[in-house]
Design a protein around this motif. Sequence first.
Motif, PDB file in Angstrom:
ATOM      1  N   GLY A  77       0.819  -1.209   0.000  1.00 22.95           N
ATOM      2  CA  GLY A  77       0.000   0.000   0.000  1.00 22.95           C
ATOM      3  C   GLY A  77       0.851   1.257   0.000  1.00 22.95           C
ATOM      4  N   ALA A  78       1.931   1.259   0.793  1.00 21.17           N
ATOM      5  CA  ALA A  78       2.816   2.428   0.847  1.00 21.17           C
ATOM      6  C   ALA A  78       3.518   2.638  -0.492  1.00 21.17           C
ATOM      7  CB  ALA A  78       3.835   2.248   1.967  1.00 21.17           C
ATOM      8  N   LYS A  79       3.922   1.555  -1.134  1.00 17.87           N
ATOM      9  CA  LYS A  79       4.560   1.669  -2.457  1.00 17.87           C
ATOM     10  C   LYS A  79       3.580   2.215  -3.485  1.00 17.87           C
ATOM     11  CE  LYS A  79       8.094  -1.967  -2.054  1.00 17.87           C
ATOM     12  NZ  LYS A  79       8.537  -3.287  -2.567  1.00 17.87           N
ATOM     13  N   ALA A  80       2.346   1.728  -3.429  1.00 17.55           N
ATOM     14  CA  ALA A  80       1.332   2.206  -4.373  1.00 17.55           C
ATOM     15  C   ALA A  80       1.044   3.700  -4.165  1.00 17.55           C
ATOM     16  CB  ALA A  80       0.053   1.391  -4.225  1.00 17.55           C
ATOM     17  N   GLU A  81       0.972   4.114  -2.895  1.00 22.36           N
ATOM     18  CA  GLU A  81       0.733   5.529  -2.592  1.00 22.36           C
ATOM     19  C   GLU A  81       1.877   6.397  -3.109  1.00 22.36           C
ATOM     20  OE1 GLU A  81      -1.283   8.860  -1.014  1.00 22.36           O
ATOM     21  OE2 GLU A  81      -1.922   6.800  -1.418  1.00 22.36           O
ATOM     22  N   LYS A  82       3.082   5.943  -2.922  1.00 24.74           N
ATOM     23  CA  LYS A  82       4.262   6.681  -3.413  1.00 24.74           C
ATOM     24  C   LYS A  82       4.234   6.769  -4.936  1.00 24.74           C
ATOM     25  CE  LYS A  82       9.310   6.321  -3.531  1.00 24.74           C
ATOM     26  NZ  LYS A  82       9.435   5.828  -4.916  1.00 24.74           N
ATOM     27  N   ALA A  83       3.931   5.654  -5.605  1.00 21.74           N
ATOM     28  CA  ALA A  83       3.876   5.657  -7.074  1.00 21.74           C
ATOM     29  C   ALA A  83       2.771   6.569  -7.589  1.00 21.74           C
ATOM     30  CB  ALA A  83       3.666   4.233  -7.579  1.00 21.74           C
ATOM     31  N   LYS A  84       1.640   6.597  -6.869  1.00 21.45           N
ATOM     32  CA  LYS A  84       0.529   7.462  -7.278  1.00 21.45           C
ATOM     33  C   LYS A  84       0.926   8.926  -7.231  1.00 21.45           C
ATOM     34  CE  LYS A  84      -2.621   8.872  -4.502  1.00 21.45           C
ATOM     35  NZ  LYS A  84      -3.738   8.973  -3.525  1.00 21.45           N
ATOM     36  N   ILE A  85       1.559   9.339  -6.137  1.00 26.58           N
ATOM     37  CA  ILE A  85       1.943  10.749  -5.988  1.00 26.58           C
ATOM     38  C   ILE A  85       3.006  11.117  -7.018  1.00 26.58           C
ATOM     39  CG2 ILE A  85       2.902  12.461  -4.411  1.00 26.58           C
ATOM     40  CD1 ILE A  85       1.750  10.835  -2.108  1.00 26.58           C
ATOM     41  N   GLU A  86       3.937  10.213  -7.283  1.00 29.95           N
ATOM     42  CA  GLU A  86       4.960  10.479  -8.297  1.00 29.95           C
ATOM     43  C   GLU A  86       4.330  10.642  -9.673  1.00 29.95           C
ATOM     44  OE1 GLU A  86       8.851   8.204  -6.352  1.00 29.95           O
ATOM     45  OE2 GLU A  86       7.502   7.116  -7.693  1.00 29.95           O
ATOM     46  N   ALA A  87       3.309   9.830  -9.968  1.00 25.60           N
ATOM     47  CA  ALA A  87       2.613   9.949 -11.248  1.00 25.60           C
ATOM     48  C   ALA A  87       1.855  11.273 -11.341  1.00 25.60           C
ATOM     49  CB  ALA A  87       1.653   8.772 -11.439  1.00 25.60           C
ATOM     50  N   LEU A  88       1.222  11.685 -10.221  1.00 29.28           N
ATOM     51  CA  LEU A  88       0.524  12.966 -10.201  1.00 29.28           C
ATOM     52  C   LEU A  88       1.500  14.122 -10.405  1.00 29.28           C
ATOM     53  CD1 LEU A  88      -1.982  12.466  -7.220  1.00 29.28           C
ATOM     54  CD2 LEU A  88      -2.538  12.641  -9.662  1.00 29.28           C
ATOM     55  N   LEU A  89       2.677  14.007  -9.808  1.00 28.63           N
ATOM     56  CA  LEU A  89       3.705  15.036  -9.978  1.00 28.63           C
ATOM     57  C   LEU A  89       4.137  15.136 -11.431  1.00 28.63           C
ATOM     58  CD1 LEU A  89       5.748  17.086  -8.896  1.00 28.63           C
ATOM     59  CD2 LEU A  89       7.267  15.168  -8.324  1.00 28.63           C
TER      60      LEU A  89
END
Length: 432
Positions: free
Chosen positions: A322-334
């Motif tokens: 879940g933490a990895k997915a959250e990090k990947a999501k924010i990086e994609a939004l950036l």
Amino acid sequence: MKIYYPMIFLLITYAFAGGIDLFAENEKVVTLKEAINEALEHNPIWRAQRFEVQSKKAEIGPTGSYDDPMVAFAAKDYPVDSFSRKEHGMTGDEISLTQKIPFPGKLTKLRAAAEKEYHSQEKQYEQLKWNLIRDVKLAYYSLFLALKEQALLKEQKNFIKQLIVVSRNKYTIGKLSQAELLSFQVEEAKLIGELLSNEKEISARKATLKTLLGKSNLDFNATVLEETQKTAMDHSKIQPDILEKRVLQKNRMLLALETAVDSSKQKLSYAKLGYLPDFEVMAGYTIREPRPADDGVDLFTGKVGLTLPIWAISKQSEQIKGAKAEKAKIEALLESSQIELKNKIQTLHAELFEADQKIKLFETGILPLSRQAVLSGKSAYLTGKLEYLNLLTFIQDRYQAEIAYFETLTKHESKISEIEAFLGEEIGGEKQ
């Protein structure tokens, strides 16, 4: 015929002498700066975001702190037949203190993540400020344009109405055809319809501005707006590549997302530490009563426990995912936001440059020519060398040019406001 030429001359001179003044004397002028200050003070969304930042800041301390210790009292080993404290040697009253201690580093990661979230919210708060300023400016310029259109339409209507009075007199004595008189009346009816639509538009734009200002004391029903002027621009300093670089460095929303990425990294590190045990330390003191053959010495108890991650497959491993997915999501939004901002800056710069060039064209060509055409048409009409329809065309063209000029001017200022919102700083110079 002599009686009509002076009348027409006076009417046309009255209609076109000087510029169009939007502001009557003794009226309160609401400046753009006043509107912005009111919005920053009263806008509820802006205030809500400020409280959100305060909330995130207040979470930092609790997030990095131990759980509260537990104090317990235990009545130990009392006989059920008598409940006497002196009957058995094992009987006593225990007071204990228990403290849970996470594995070293866990709280540090959580606190770091909370600090990053706070700084991210702080950047969003700063960006919201610039967005609010932009929205107020856009609403202000929009209302200014609608009021300008109203003033132009009213002036044109009054002029046509006065021409109708002259035309009716001429028609009565047979010096004007019915078709010409009807043409003026149709034009007046059309202008009345446009004014009605304009009034509705003004009400809607006032409502938009009032919404942005929140519980402001500014009354736009009894006040007028200041004249919008063109902001002086040095286009050599705001080329697309320069603007793009500045936006990527300074845009608060991008900085907020970058900080959110850092926060997600800390949360991922914390999730990985979930495989390591947490501790529970307990210290207890038992008070005993003396009895025959037993001095009743008090007892001390100490205990250390630790958690066992035996459910790692269904718990800790999923937390890491879940933490990895959250990090990947924010990086994609950036990444998405960076690409979107680049495209927006390119478009805004092109629109700003176009508006700048059009304003120059209006000021140096279209407006002077349209005004001169009306003056020349007036002279030709008074001497009988120009048909009324041609004069009416010149008048309409002049009004359309004036409206188009103010549309371009407000667009120019609006594009500057949008670019400044992305940059978080002003890019223009003094008003011209």
